[in-house]
Design a protein around this motif. Structure first.
Motif, PDB file in Angstrom:
ATOM      1  N   VAL A   1      36.947  42.670  40.204  1.00 43.87           N
ATOM      2  CA  VAL A   1      38.015  42.656  39.203  1.00 43.87           C
ATOM      3  C   VAL A   1      39.319  43.151  39.814  1.00 43.87           C
ATOM      4  CG1 VAL A   1      38.805  43.621  37.019  1.00 43.87           C
ATOM      5  CG2 VAL A   1      36.429  42.919  37.270  1.00 43.87           C
ATOM      6  N   ARG A   2      39.228  44.215  40.596  1.00 42.64           N
ATOM      7  CA  ARG A   2      40.437  44.776  41.213  1.00 42.64           C
ATOM      8  C   ARG A   2      41.042  43.805  42.230  1.00 42.64           C
ATOM      9  NH1 ARG A   2      41.029  50.636  43.070  1.00 42.64           N
ATOM     10  NH2 ARG A   2      43.153  49.909  42.615  1.00 42.64           N
ATOM     11  N   GLU A   3      40.186  43.100  42.959  1.00 46.51           N
ATOM     12  CA  GLU A   3      40.680  42.109  43.921  1.00 46.51           C
ATOM     13  C   GLU A   3      41.364  40.958  43.198  1.00 46.51           C
ATOM     14  OE1 GLU A   3      38.905  39.150  47.401  1.00 46.51           O
ATOM     15  OE2 GLU A   3      37.669  40.777  46.580  1.00 46.51           O
ATOM     16  N   LEU A   4      40.791  40.526  42.075  1.00 48.06           N
ATOM     17  CA  LEU A   4      41.395  39.453  41.288  1.00 48.06           C
ATOM     18  C   LEU A   4      42.739  39.892  40.714  1.00 48.06           C
ATOM     19  CD1 LEU A   4      41.058  36.609  40.051  1.00 48.06           C
ATOM     20  CD2 LEU A   4      39.956  37.714  38.092  1.00 48.06           C
ATOM     21  N   CYS A   5      42.819  41.134  40.238  1.00 51.39           N
ATOM     22  CA  CYS A   5      44.074  41.651  39.677  1.00 51.39           C
ATOM     23  C   CYS A   5      45.150  41.765  40.758  1.00 51.39           C
ATOM     24  CB  CYS A   5      43.826  43.020  39.032  1.00 51.39           C
ATOM     25  SG  CYS A   5      42.828  42.974  37.518  1.00 51.39           S
ATOM     26  N   ALA A   6      44.751  42.194  41.952  1.00 50.12           N
ATOM     27  CA  ALA A   6      45.720  42.334  43.041  1.00 50.12           C
ATOM     28  C   ALA A   6      46.279  40.986  43.473  1.00 50.12           C
ATOM     29  CB  ALA A   6      45.065  43.037  44.221  1.00 50.12           C
ATOM     30  N   ALA A   7      45.467  39.938  43.360  1.00 50.32           N
ATOM     31  CA  ALA A   7      45.904  38.609  43.780  1.00 50.32           C
ATOM     32  C   ALA A   7      46.725  37.897  42.708  1.00 50.32           C
ATOM     33  CB  ALA A   7      44.684  37.759  44.145  1.00 50.32           C
ATOM     34  N   ASN A   8      46.726  38.420  41.480  1.00 55.60           N
ATOM     35  CA  ASN A   8      47.437  37.780  40.366  1.00 55.60           C
ATOM     36  C   ASN A   8      48.234  38.837  39.607  1.00 55.60           C
ATOM     37  OD1 ASN A   8      46.094  34.852  40.188  1.00 55.60           O
ATOM     38  ND2 ASN A   8      44.460  36.345  40.591  1.00 55.60           N
ATOM     39  N   ASP A   9      49.380  39.188  40.165  1.00 53.08           N
ATOM     40  CA  ASP A   9      50.206  40.247  39.577  1.00 53.08           C
ATOM     41  C   ASP A   9      50.790  39.800  38.239  1.00 53.08           C
ATOM     42  OD1 ASP A   9      51.554  42.668  39.386  1.00 53.08           O
ATOM     43  OD2 ASP A   9      53.350  41.842  40.314  1.00 53.08           O
ATOM     44  N   SER A  10      50.570  40.622  37.208  1.00 52.46           N
ATOM     45  CA  SER A  10      51.101  40.346  35.869  1.00 52.46           C
ATOM     46  C   SER A  10      50.987  41.610  35.041  1.00 52.46           C
ATOM     47  CB  SER A  10      50.339  39.194  35.199  1.00 52.46           C
ATOM     48  OG  SER A  10      48.999  39.575  34.935  1.00 52.46           O
ATOM     49  N   LEU A  11      51.481  41.542  33.817  1.00 54.04           N
ATOM     50  CA  LEU A  11      51.393  42.687  32.915  1.00 54.04           C
ATOM     51  C   LEU A  11      49.937  43.064  32.658  1.00 54.04           C
ATOM     52  CD1 LEU A  11      52.592  44.699  30.819  1.00 54.04           C
ATOM     53  CD2 LEU A  11      52.538  42.826  29.168  1.00 54.04           C
ATOM     54  N   LEU A  12      49.122  42.091  32.295  1.00 55.41           N
ATOM     55  CA  LEU A  12      47.728  42.374  31.949  1.00 55.41           C
ATOM     56  C   LEU A  12      46.930  42.858  33.150  1.00 55.41           C
ATOM     57  CD1 LEU A  12      45.380  40.656  29.559  1.00 55.41           C
ATOM     58  CD2 LEU A  12      44.669  40.697  31.943  1.00 55.41           C
ATOM     59  N   THR A  13      47.074  42.185  34.297  1.00 54.74           N
ATOM     60  CA  THR A  13      46.282  42.571  35.460  1.00 54.74           C
ATOM     61  C   THR A  13      46.671  43.957  35.977  1.00 54.74           C
ATOM     62  OG1 THR A  13      47.839  41.358  36.879  1.00 54.74           O
ATOM     63  CG2 THR A  13      45.852  40.194  36.169  1.00 54.74           C
ATOM     64  N   ALA A  14      47.944  44.323  35.864  1.00 49.12           N
ATOM     65  CA  ALA A  14      48.378  45.650  36.309  1.00 49.12           C
ATOM     66  C   ALA A  14      47.740  46.741  35.458  1.00 49.12           C
ATOM     67  CB  ALA A  14      49.896  45.754  36.252  1.00 49.12           C
ATOM     68  N   VAL A  15      47.690  46.520  34.143  1.00 47.64           N
ATOM     69  CA  VAL A  15      47.102  47.506  33.239  1.00 47.64           C
ATOM     70  C   VAL A  15      45.581  47.546  33.401  1.00 47.64           C
ATOM     71  CG1 VAL A  15      46.765  48.115  30.819  1.00 47.64           C
ATOM     72  CG2 VAL A  15      48.994  47.291  31.596  1.00 47.64           C
ATOM     73  N   LEU A  16      44.958  46.390  33.495  1.00 51.28           N
ATOM     74  CA  LEU A  16      43.503  46.341  33.660  1.00 51.28           C
ATOM     75  C   LEU A  16      43.078  46.971  34.979  1.00 51.28           C
ATOM     76  CD1 LEU A  16      40.789  45.332  32.552  1.00 51.28           C
ATOM     77  CD2 LEU A  16      41.217  43.158  33.720  1.00 51.28           C
ATOM     78  N   ASP A  17      43.853  46.740  36.025  1.00 49.70           N
ATOM     79  CA  ASP A  17      43.530  47.317  37.328  1.00 49.70           C
ATOM     80  C   ASP A  17      43.561  48.840  37.288  1.00 49.70           C
ATOM     81  OD1 ASP A  17      43.136  46.997  40.305  1.00 49.70           O
ATOM     82  OD2 ASP A  17      45.030  48.097  40.309  1.00 49.70           O
TER      83      ASP A  17
END
Length: 254
Positions: free
Chosen positions: A106-122
């Motif tokens: 999940v963290r790798e996916l969030c790092a590869a797709n920077d956005s509001l949601l992925t930053a908070v989820l990460d």
């Protein structure tokens, strides 16, 4: 988010619709020649550049304000697109990784797709990886902290529109006061016999006031439009993050 684009387009049309008739009217007034010996002369055509020049010193900072307003309107309309902030296209991948409790994935996916949601989820996933366990309170604290940080980041360019909308009329009013001071100075020096000199100072006062309002009205309209859309996206983001965490929490891993 299509409604947001329609609002931006309507705002730009409003700005142009306000600017064109005002500039045309002021140009006609500025170019009208005074009557001499009861003979009416045909008004000369005044260019937009001459109109700006007649507005005096205040037109230069107001011009910078207008450029900044267009910049932030375009920037926010691109930056605050819901599909870029919430990344609904990643929903299936995130749900699959959460169901497997694959924190690193999940963290790798969030790092590869920077956005509001992925930053908070990460941020929530980072807290889980640090503690090697799921503590609901600690995870929610991390998500709340990241959400506040992201809100400050995204609200900064939105707030600049509010600053422009509040400052432009005041700057236009300052130009108005400057023009009226010049007009009264001409009157005090016995300039009533020369309407051209007096009209120039009064024209400066009117042009700066109108320009300040033309800039401020669409800037404030854009500010509230972007702010409301962003708050809505933040609420949706909170619901989506809660959904993903529930999948992780109740996942059955052998």
């Amino acid at each position: 988010m299509k409604k947001g684009y329609l609002g931006v387009v309507a705002m730009l049309v409003l700005l142009v619709g306000m600017l064109v008739p005002i500039a045309s009217t002021l140009a006609q007034e500025a170019g009208a020649a005074p009557a001499v010996e009861q003979e009416v002369e045909v008004a000369d055509t005044v260019t937009f550049g001459a109109l700006i020049k007649q507005g005096g010193w205040a037109m230069y900072p107001l011009g910078l304000f207008s450029v900044a307003m267009f910049y932030f309107i375009i920037r926010n309309s691109l930056l605050l697109r819901e599909k870029n902030m919430l990344r609904a296209d990643l929903k299936g991948e995130i749900e699959a990784l959460m169901a497997k409790r694959d924190v690193a994935g999940v963290r790798e996916l969030c790092a590869a797709n920077d956005s509001l949601l992925t930053a908070v989820l990460d941020a929530g996933m980072e807290r889980i990886s640090e503690e090697h366990a799921y503590d609901a309170q600690h995870v929610m604290d991390a998500i709340e902290e990241a959400g506040n940080e992201q809100m400050v980041t995204f609200m900064k360019p939105i707030n600049f529109l509010s600053i422009i909308g509040g400052t432009a009329p005041m700057l236009g009013l300052l130009g108005t006061v400057s023009g009226m001071i010049k007009a009264f100075s001409i009157i005090a020096q016995g300039g009533m016999g020369d309407p051209g000199k007096l009209a120039g100072s009064i024209g400066e006062a009117l042009i700066t006031t109108a320009t300040g309002l033309v800039i401020a009205i669409p800037a404030m309209f854009a500010y509230f439009l972007f702010k409301n859309n962003f708050i809505k996206s933040m609420s949706t983001m909170g619901r989506m993050v809660g959904h993903y965490l529930n999948i992780y929490r109740y996942a059955k891993v052998d």
